[in-house]
Motif scaffolding. Structure first.
Motif, PDB file in Angstrom:
ATOM      1  N   MET A 198      39.212 -43.870  -6.929  1.00  0.00           N
ATOM      2  CA  MET A 198      38.806 -44.373  -8.209  1.00  0.00           C
ATOM      3  C   MET A 198      39.270 -43.646  -9.246  1.00  0.00           C
ATOM      4  O   MET A 198      39.564 -44.183 -10.371  1.00  0.00           O
ATOM      5  CB  MET A 198      37.184 -44.231  -8.007  1.00  0.00           C
ATOM      6  CG  MET A 198      36.504 -44.655  -9.291  1.00  0.00           C
ATOM      7  SD  MET A 198      34.870 -44.257  -9.232  1.00  0.00           S
ATOM      8  CE  MET A 198      34.191 -45.201  -7.857  1.00  0.00           C
ATOM      9  N   PHE A 199      39.812 -42.362  -9.215  1.00  0.00           N
ATOM     10  CA  PHE A 199      40.277 -41.681 -10.270  1.00  0.00           C
ATOM     11  C   PHE A 199      41.754 -41.214 -10.087  1.00  0.00           C
ATOM     12  O   PHE A 199      42.332 -40.310 -10.466  1.00  0.00           O
ATOM     13  CB  PHE A 199      39.454 -40.240 -10.507  1.00  0.00           C
ATOM     14  CG  PHE A 199      37.977 -40.609 -10.673  1.00  0.00           C
ATOM     15  CD1 PHE A 199      37.676 -41.001 -12.095  1.00  0.00           C
ATOM     16  CD2 PHE A 199      37.064 -40.375  -9.882  1.00  0.00           C
ATOM     17  CE1 PHE A 199      36.281 -41.125 -12.614  1.00  0.00           C
ATOM     18  CE2 PHE A 199      35.805 -40.686 -10.330  1.00  0.00           C
ATOM     19  CZ  PHE A 199      35.427 -40.909 -11.652  1.00  0.00           C
ATOM     20  N   LYS A 200      42.319 -42.385  -9.304  1.00  0.00           N
ATOM     21  CA  LYS A 200      43.830 -42.103  -9.000  1.00  0.00           C
ATOM     22  C   LYS A 200      44.616 -42.190 -10.360  1.00  0.00           C
ATOM     23  O   LYS A 200      45.658 -41.408 -10.619  1.00  0.00           O
ATOM     24  CB  LYS A 200      44.418 -43.006  -8.440  1.00  0.00           C
ATOM     25  CG  LYS A 200      45.880 -42.705  -7.558  1.00  0.00           C
ATOM     26  CD  LYS A 200      46.050 -43.747  -6.754  1.00  0.00           C
ATOM     27  CE  LYS A 200      47.379 -43.456  -5.938  1.00  0.00           C
ATOM     28  NZ  LYS A 200      47.795 -44.466  -4.900  1.00  0.00           N
ATOM     29  N   LYS A 201      44.247 -42.810 -11.416  1.00  0.00           N
ATOM     30  CA  LYS A 201      44.594 -42.741 -12.840  1.00  0.00           C
ATOM     31  C   LYS A 201      43.783 -42.220 -13.455  1.00  0.00           C
ATOM     32  O   LYS A 201      42.432 -42.253 -13.309  1.00  0.00           O
ATOM     33  CB  LYS A 201      45.071 -44.476 -13.327  1.00  0.00           C
ATOM     34  CG  LYS A 201      46.008 -45.046 -12.360  1.00  0.00           C
ATOM     35  CD  LYS A 201      46.353 -46.370 -13.183  1.00  0.00           C
ATOM     36  CE  LYS A 201      47.399 -47.174 -12.490  1.00  0.00           C
ATOM     37  NZ  LYS A 201      47.622 -48.187 -12.838  1.00  0.00           N
ATOM     38  N   ARG A 202      44.141 -41.642 -14.681  1.00  0.00           N
ATOM     39  CA  ARG A 202      43.318 -40.919 -15.621  1.00  0.00           C
ATOM     40  C   ARG A 202      42.361 -41.693 -16.476  1.00  0.00           C
ATOM     41  O   ARG A 202      42.866 -42.575 -17.093  1.00  0.00           O
ATOM     42  CB  ARG A 202      44.254 -39.979 -16.740  1.00  0.00           C
ATOM     43  CG  ARG A 202      43.434 -39.186 -17.503  1.00  0.00           C
ATOM     44  CD  ARG A 202      44.526 -38.400 -18.312  1.00  0.00           C
ATOM     45  NE  ARG A 202      43.684 -37.283 -19.392  1.00  0.00           N
ATOM     46  CZ  ARG A 202      43.262 -36.193 -18.645  1.00  0.00           C
ATOM     47  NH1 ARG A 202      43.620 -35.778 -17.590  1.00  0.00           N
ATOM     48  NH2 ARG A 202      42.625 -35.436 -19.583  1.00  0.00           N
ATOM     49  N   PRO A 203      41.037 -41.417 -16.409  1.00  0.00           N
ATOM     50  CA  PRO A 203      40.180 -42.379 -16.924  1.00  0.00           C
ATOM     51  C   PRO A 203      39.947 -42.093 -18.600  1.00  0.00           C
ATOM     52  O   PRO A 203      40.216 -41.154 -19.009  1.00  0.00           O
ATOM     53  CB  PRO A 203      38.648 -42.040 -16.363  1.00  0.00           C
ATOM     54  CG  PRO A 203      38.943 -40.476 -15.971  1.00  0.00           C
ATOM     55  CD  PRO A 203      40.310 -40.599 -15.626  1.00  0.00           C
ATOM     56  N   GLU A 204      39.729 -43.250 -19.321  1.00  0.00           N
ATOM     57  CA  GLU A 204      39.389 -42.819 -20.797  1.00  0.00           C
ATOM     58  C   GLU A 204      37.764 -42.380 -20.772  1.00  0.00           C
ATOM     59  O   GLU A 204      37.060 -43.254 -20.615  1.00  0.00           O
ATOM     60  CB  GLU A 204      39.588 -44.180 -21.656  1.00  0.00           C
ATOM     61  CG  GLU A 204      40.950 -44.881 -21.323  1.00  0.00           C
ATOM     62  CD  GLU A 204      41.435 -45.936 -22.295  1.00  0.00           C
ATOM     63  OE1 GLU A 204      40.231 -46.304 -23.155  1.00  0.00           O
ATOM     64  OE2 GLU A 204      42.629 -46.470 -22.160  1.00  0.00           O
ATOM     65  N   GLU A 232      42.210 -37.390 -10.964  1.00  0.00           N
ATOM     66  CA  GLU A 232      42.061 -36.897 -12.386  1.00  0.00           C
ATOM     67  C   GLU A 232      40.733 -36.493 -12.583  1.00  0.00           C
ATOM     68  O   GLU A 232      40.583 -35.621 -13.609  1.00  0.00           O
ATOM     69  CB  GLU A 232      42.444 -38.208 -13.229  1.00  0.00           C
ATOM     70  CG  GLU A 232      43.866 -38.910 -13.008  1.00  0.00           C
ATOM     71  CD  GLU A 232      44.864 -37.856 -13.778  1.00  0.00           C
ATOM     72  OE1 GLU A 232      44.514 -36.944 -14.347  1.00  0.00           O
ATOM     73  OE2 GLU A 232      46.177 -37.862 -13.492  1.00  0.00           O
ATOM     74  N   ALA A 233      39.940 -36.764 -11.800  1.00  0.00           N
ATOM     75  CA  ALA A 233      38.375 -36.417 -12.166  1.00  0.00           C
ATOM     76  C   ALA A 233      38.470 -34.667 -11.734  1.00  0.00           C
ATOM     77  O   ALA A 233      37.557 -34.012 -12.276  1.00  0.00           O
ATOM     78  CB  ALA A 233      37.409 -37.021 -11.428  1.00  0.00           C
ATOM     79  N   TRP A 234      39.135 -34.614 -10.603  1.00  0.00           N
ATOM     80  CA  TRP A 234      39.240 -32.883 -10.200  1.00  0.00           C
ATOM     81  C   TRP A 234      39.941 -32.115 -11.316  1.00  0.00           C
ATOM     82  O   TRP A 234      39.786 -30.951 -11.466  1.00  0.00           O
ATOM     83  CB  TRP A 234      39.774 -33.104  -8.657  1.00  0.00           C
ATOM     84  CG  TRP A 234      40.212 -31.708  -8.387  1.00  0.00           C
ATOM     85  CD1 TRP A 234      39.255 -30.696  -7.756  1.00  0.00           C
ATOM     86  CD2 TRP A 234      41.352 -30.972  -8.405  1.00  0.00           C
ATOM     87  NE1 TRP A 234      40.491 -29.502  -7.541  1.00  0.00           N
ATOM     88  CE2 TRP A 234      41.592 -29.680  -7.860  1.00  0.00           C
ATOM     89  CE3 TRP A 234      42.572 -31.400  -9.006  1.00  0.00           C
ATOM     90  CZ2 TRP A 234      42.447 -28.951  -7.973  1.00  0.00           C
ATOM     91  CZ3 TRP A 234      43.646 -30.656  -9.106  1.00  0.00           C
ATOM     92  CH2 TRP A 234      43.629 -29.244  -8.600  1.00  0.00           C
TER      93      TRP A 234
END
Length: 640
Positions: free
Chosen positions: A1-7, A213-215
């Motif tokens: 889910m957070f493979k790409k950096r979230p906004e 990215e969440a980590w």
């Protein structure tokens, strides 16, 4: 889910009451036991049943610290880059910096923990195990955990909480008490049994892992915290597996003592060999660890044999069309579902990078050369095989012209759309002019009702007269000269008509239809080649019919782009329009979330001023009339 950096939007602190409610909901959802309070009540003070015990407060603070803040986030997930909107909860445990501790995603209201929360709260969710190379090479890159990758504790049952849909954590064998990955069970793990050999399918779908990215998010800069070597409180597995592997080693002295004097030993029967499935599973893991590094040719042969076996198995297990495959196959599906599960060894030595092809694209081209499959480029520009030509119909043979047939890949091509504008009468017109305020009327029916009203009253002007004399109903109900121009755009015309005492017939008919306070507009959009009254008609929708918006804009200096929005109401998929525009306009085309629109609405952006191609070709082929397209040119300067 957070493979790409979230906004992530601005963080806002949680109120104490909201934090307690969220913590209590987490305790309820995950069935977390509340420890008994170890601090007795002060002497002379009776304990109040309304105040929570100290143990509950400490549990709440451990799950959601006092300094917890929340923020909305957006990201994309999955192979189709689906837009995902949710909420993050950021907090800091004692002696640590702020990290993302929980998140909610999509329509699910369930709070999902990150690895930082699991490191602080052992036992919150079930803990599953898998070999370390699976954690490092598969799960750490966003893959799901397959059933053969699970490792069951020796002599123990699966965690009873690991049912389908449950949130679980996954750890490796080296650090077997440290959760490194979080997901949801795609199957009921408790029913898998002990022997997992030969079973296929996804066991756990990934949501978050140490390394995404969440980590790696933190308030200042980026970079995640390294996992500890061990965490007390989680159920480990390393000792059990070590014992299982050691049990398989047999000393020569023991063999001689227990077997024949010649040391020949006794061969185990098939039943004896399979008496302990867990020991057999440990043997499989031992083989995985001890497999020598193969040559490149051996890895190549293993990949080709795995592909052939997957095709054979699909043909044997499925009798339906295409044997269960949904063509065209994506390279990721071929590697993950047709190659990886059927390799001779589930070992880090057997992966696509160890082959002579190095990547999936070259491997697929090699299979094409071997005539095992047919391949084509992703953008559809190059096809190494001829496409079948459509058979000529009777109309073609007779020389008759007919509209082009729809493309197989895009069902909107060749469609026939009919938009019908309807009106619902207000209570002011019922029953004098129209019989019902719940029925829908077309513009022609309303005009006919006005004509009938005039003809039934000869004193208003009579048949054939160009103007109509105003009566109390027309003057007080239809016309409204006292309203402001904002409330009634026809106020000036109404005042002139009232002063003259007459109004033109056509103007009266238009006045009734154009006033939303008299006739509320609705529209009905029908899709089909031959819509008939026998077919069920869609329920009319309130408001004016939608439009497709074309905007010619400037981007970064003199660069001009054409932005297309509003395709979805006309049964057009923007994801299928973009590749066609890219080919016909010979320029880049992209699809993204509509700026300021609700989630799910997309916009197509193509380079250059392409209004002629978009309106006259691409949209016309999909049954869109030019009247339904609103073109705005923002590149021209404003007139002074």
């Amino acid at each position: 889910m957070f493979k790409k950096r979230p906004e992530i939007k601005n963080l806002s602190p949680l109120r104490s009451s909201d934090r307690r409610k969220l913590a209590d909901q987490i305790i309820k959802d995950y069935d977390i036991p509340i420890p008994s309070s170890s601090e007795p009540a002060p002497a002379g003070e009776a304990s109040s049943s309304s105040s929570p015990p100290a143990s509950l407060s400490s549990l709440r603070s451990s799950l959601l610290p006092d300094s917890t803040s929340s923020a909305r986030f957006t990201t994309t997930s999955g192979p189709n880059q689906t837009l995902l909107v949710g909420t993050l909860y950021v907090g800091a445990h004692p002696g640590q910096e702020e990290r993302i501790l929980w998140f909610q995603a999509g329509k699910a209201a369930r709070m999902l923990p990150t690895v930082y929360t699991l490191w602080q709260n052992p036992g919150v969710v079930p803990l599953l195990h898998t070999p370390d190379f699976v954690v490092d090479q598969k799960l750490a890159h966003g893959s799901d955990l397959m059933i053969p990758g699970l490792v069951k504790p020796r002599g123990a049952a699966w965690d009873a909480r690991a049912t389908k849909g449950a949130v679980v954590a996954v750890a490796g064998l080296q650090r077997d008490t440290v959760p490194m990955w979080v997901g949801t069970c795609d199957v009921d793990v408790t029913r898998l049994g002990s022997d997992l050999r030969g079973q296929r399918g996804v066991a756990v779908k990934g949501l978050h892992w140490a390394g995404d990215e969440a980590w790696g998010w933190r308030p200042l800069g980026s970079g995640g915290r390294e996992a500890p070597d061990a965490i007390e409180g989680w159920q480990g597995l390393a000792e059990d597996m070590t014992g299982a592997i050691k049990d398989m080693k047999l000393d020569e002295d023991d063999a001689d003592a227990d077997g024949d004097a010649d040391g020949g030993g006794v061969a185990l029967s098939d039943n004896a060999a399979s008496a302990d499935p867990q020991q057999s599973r440990a043997s499989d893991l031992a083989e995985v660890v001890d497999v020598p590094e193969p040559t490149t040719k051996e890895v190549d042969d293993a990949f080709i044999q795995a592909f052939l076996f997957s095709v054979h198995k699909a043909k044997a297990d499925n009798s339906g069309p295409h044997f269960g495959f949904d063509f065209p196959l994506q390279p990721s599906f071929l590697i993950s579902s047709m190659i990886q599960p059927y390799l001779r060894h589930q070992s880090p030595h057997y992966n696509i990078k160890k082959t002579s092809w190095k990547n999936a694209k070259k491997f697929i081209k090699h299979l094409d050369k071997m005539q095992l499959l047919k391949s084509k480029d992703r953008n559809g520009g190059r096809r190494p095989y001829p496409l079948p030509k459509p058979k000529a119909s009777n109309a073609d043979a007779a020389g008759e012209s007919k509209p082009s047939a729809p493309d197989g890949a895009d069902p909107s091509v060749g469609q026939n759309i009919t938009i019908q504008v309807l009106y619902r009468a207000s209570a002011k017109l019922v029953p004098t002019l129209l019989p019902s305020k719940t029925d829908f009327y077309s513009g022609a029916q309303i005009a006919a009702a006005v004509k009938t009203y005039i003809e039934q009253r000869p004193d208003l002007g009579g048949q054939g007269a160009s103007s109509v004399k105003l009566d109390p109903f027309l003057a007080n109900t239809v016309l409204n000269a006292d309203a402001s121009p904002q409330d009634n755009p026809h106020a000036a015309d109404d005042r002139r008509a009232l002063a003259a005492g007459r109004i033109l017939r056509g103007a009266l008919q238009r006045r009734v239809v154009d006033d939303p306070k008299l006739c509320q507009p609705f529209y009905s959009m029908v899709r089909g080649d031959n819509p008939s009254s026998d077919q069920p008609q869609p329920k009319p929708k309130s408001g004016a019919p939608p439009l497709i918006h074309l905007s010619i804009e400037k981007r970064t200096g003199t660069k001009v782009v054409t932005k297309i929005t509003g395709l979805e109401p006309f049964f057009i998929d923007p994801q299928l329009v973009a590749p066609e525009l890219q080919r016909k306009c010979a320029g880049a085309a992209s699809v993204g979330q509509l700026t300021g629109g609700r989630p799910g609405l997309l916009e197509v952006v193509v380079q250059g001023d392409q209004r002629k191609i978009v309106v006259g070709d691409v949209l016309a082929r999909r049954g869109i009339d030019a009247r339904w397209v609103d073109v705005v040119d923002k590149t021209k300067g404003k007139k002074k």
